[in-house]
Write a protein that holds these residues in place. Structure first.
Motif, short mmCIF file in Angstrom:
data_model
loop_
_atom_site.label_atom_id
_atom_site.label_comp_id
_atom_site.label_asym_id
_atom_site.label_seq_id
_atom_site.Cartn_x
_atom_site.Cartn_y
_atom_site.Cartn_z
N LEU A 179 0.83 -1.21 0.00
CA LEU A 179 0.00 0.00 0.00
C LEU A 179 0.86 1.26 0.00
O LEU A 179 0.61 2.21 -0.74
N LEU A 180 1.89 1.28 0.84
CA LEU A 180 2.75 2.46 0.94
C LEU A 180 3.54 2.68 -0.35
O LEU A 180 3.64 3.81 -0.84
N LEU A 181 4.09 1.59 -0.89
CA LEU A 181 4.91 1.74 -2.09
C LEU A 181 4.08 2.15 -3.29
O LEU A 181 4.44 3.08 -4.02
N PHE A 182 2.95 1.47 -3.50
CA PHE A 182 2.12 1.82 -4.65
C PHE A 182 1.41 3.15 -4.46
O PHE A 182 1.15 3.87 -5.43
N GLY A 183 1.09 3.47 -3.21
CA GLY A 183 0.36 4.71 -2.97
C GLY A 183 1.22 5.95 -2.99
O GLY A 183 0.78 7.01 -3.46
N PHE A 184 2.45 5.85 -2.49
CA PHE A 184 3.29 7.04 -2.34
C PHE A 184 4.54 7.03 -3.21
O PHE A 184 4.99 8.09 -3.65
N ALA A 185 5.14 5.87 -3.44
CA ALA A 185 6.45 5.84 -4.09
C ALA A 185 6.36 5.64 -5.60
O ALA A 185 7.25 6.10 -6.32
N ILE A 186 5.32 4.97 -6.09
CA ILE A 186 5.26 4.62 -7.50
C ILE A 186 4.59 5.73 -8.30
O ILE A 186 3.50 6.18 -7.96
N ASN A 187 5.27 6.16 -9.36
CA ASN A 187 4.74 7.22 -10.22
C ASN A 187 5.31 6.99 -11.62
O ASN A 187 6.52 6.91 -11.80
N SER A 188 4.44 6.88 -12.60
CA SER A 188 4.88 6.61 -13.97
C SER A 188 5.14 7.89 -14.76
O SER A 188 5.46 7.81 -15.95
N ASP A 189 5.00 9.05 -14.13
CA ASP A 189 5.24 10.33 -14.81
C ASP A 189 6.35 11.07 -14.08
O ASP A 189 6.09 11.93 -13.23
N PRO A 190 7.61 10.77 -14.39
CA PRO A 190 8.71 11.36 -13.62
C PRO A 190 8.85 12.86 -13.83
O PRO A 190 8.66 13.37 -14.94
N ARG A 191 9.18 13.54 -12.75
CA ARG A 191 9.44 14.98 -12.79
C ARG A 191 10.85 15.25 -12.27
O ARG A 191 11.53 14.37 -11.79
#
Length: 375
Positions: free
Chosen positions: A39-51
């Motif tokens: 939950l923590l990793l997918f909710g906060f750490a994973i992002n497919s649109d890098p900035r």
């Protein structure tokens, strides 16, 4: 014959299972910990649109229009401008992975815009991870109309024509193929999974079969036992690597720009790092189930935070800090650097010493745990 169903016996068995679960604290911790981690990793750490991708600028025409364009890049949040460089420095920065983009404003950029002609911008992108580069490249194409149209002759009417002619060079992966990123990454993922799982079961299997006492009765030192158990799996790991490289080259047409000898040397280092961790898990676990649980608990963040499935630059700072501790994160950069960029040892060293440090610390912990087992 089966007797009638007894609620009393059923409740007794139910209570016994709960008591057994209570005693096996590691299993209970995994039951709770793995879903929370996901939950923590997918909710906060994973992002497919890098900035905030590191970007260098070559200002061959340092006029006001070029400076405005660079400011708009920074404000878009997709780019972090690390500084202005000379054109001859671009290759080294991209090879080392210190920047993801080099944006060049050639001579005549200001003059062409002032005359109402499309101005050329040269963009060199590190396309080893096409997903990380695609979003930022799309933003670059939109900045011209937003930045320049109101200030050019004719005002916003100019926005209907392209104001900036982007010349994009996707370095190391000209066609933007996902296989160039995924297939070399699988080399590290498969080695992590197999080496941890195989060695994680080594000493627990010995204990459950009753043969571990025989090893304890010999004069073998902890270092001799641990390394002796590792070597057969090193051979297995090298066979896996050879098979993966063969399929990568002849099925997926992955380029192999660098030294295969250097690649195999780093593969050996990575194998030993995973084997030391697997043996440590094996010496800590009471049974094979616990060893498998420890392996899963380590493998899950490795695959999610290493940059294999999702762009590493898209993760928040705390997730990148955790990922930087994991050997897989550095190994992915190493293997992609050798195969796609042709990097040598000097460029790879910043990602070699973290694996060495990890292996040393885990080996010390494993030896201490093994000595406690002897006592």
């Amino acid at each position: 014959m089966m007797g009638a169903f007894s609620v009393t016996r059923w409740v007794g068995i139910l209570i016994k299972e709960f008591l057994q679960l209570k005693r096996d604290r590691l299993t209970f911790a995994m039951i709770v910990g793995i879903p929370v981690m996901q939950l923590l990793l997918f909710g906060f750490a994973i992002n497919s649109d890098p900035r905030h991708l590191p970007t260098a600028v070559v200002m061959s025409d340092p006029g006001p229009y070029a400076r405005s364009y660079v400011a708009a890049m920074q404000n878009s949040s997709y780019f972090d401008i690390v500084g202005s460089i000379e054109a001859r420095q671009a290759d080294a920065l991209l090879d080392e992975g210190r920047v993801k983009f080099v944006v060049t404003f050639p001579p005549g950029f200001h003059r062409d815009l002032a005359r109402g002609k499309p101005a050329t911008v040269l963009v060199e992108a590190d396309a080893t991870d096409p997903m990380a580069a695609s979003g930022a490249l799309g933003v670059l194409g939109q900045l011209g109309a937003e930045v320049f149209a109101p200030d050019l002759p004719g005002g916003v009417g100019k926005a209907s024509a392209p104001l900036v002619d982007l010349r994009i060079q996707r370095r190391y992966n000209p066609e933007g193929l996902a296989a160039y990123n995924i297939v070399p990454g699988l080399l590290g993922v498969i080695l992590t999974m197999t080496m941890l799982l195989i060695t994680g079961l080594a000493m627990t299997r010995e204990r459950e079969r009753g043969t571990f006492e025989t090893i304890l009765a010999t004069p073998a030192t902890p270092l001799e036992v641990l390394t002796g158990k590792m070597i057969p799996y090193v051979v297995i790991g090298l066979l896996q690597v050879t098979l993966i490289l063969f399929v990568s080259r002849w099925v997926f047409d992955i380029p192999m720009q660098g030294s295969l000898w250097l690649l195999y040397g780093l593969v050996l280092l990575f194998i030993f790092a995973n084997l030391t961790l697997g043996i440590t898990f094996s010496s800590m676990a009471r049974n094979q189930v616990q060893a498998v649980q420890m392996t899963i608990f380590f493998f899950l963040p490795s695959i999610l935070l290493s940059g294999f499935m999702f762009p590493f630059q898209a993760m928040p700072g705390w997730a990148q800090a955790i990922g930087s501790v994991l050997p897989l994160t550095h190994f992915l950069i190493l293997v992609r650097g050798i195969l796609l960029k042709g990097n040598g040892l000097a460029l790879l060293w910043p990602h070699i010493w973290p694996i060495l440090l990890f292996m040393g610390l885990v080996l010390v912990a494993g030896l201490k745990t093994y000595r406690r087992t002897l006592d």
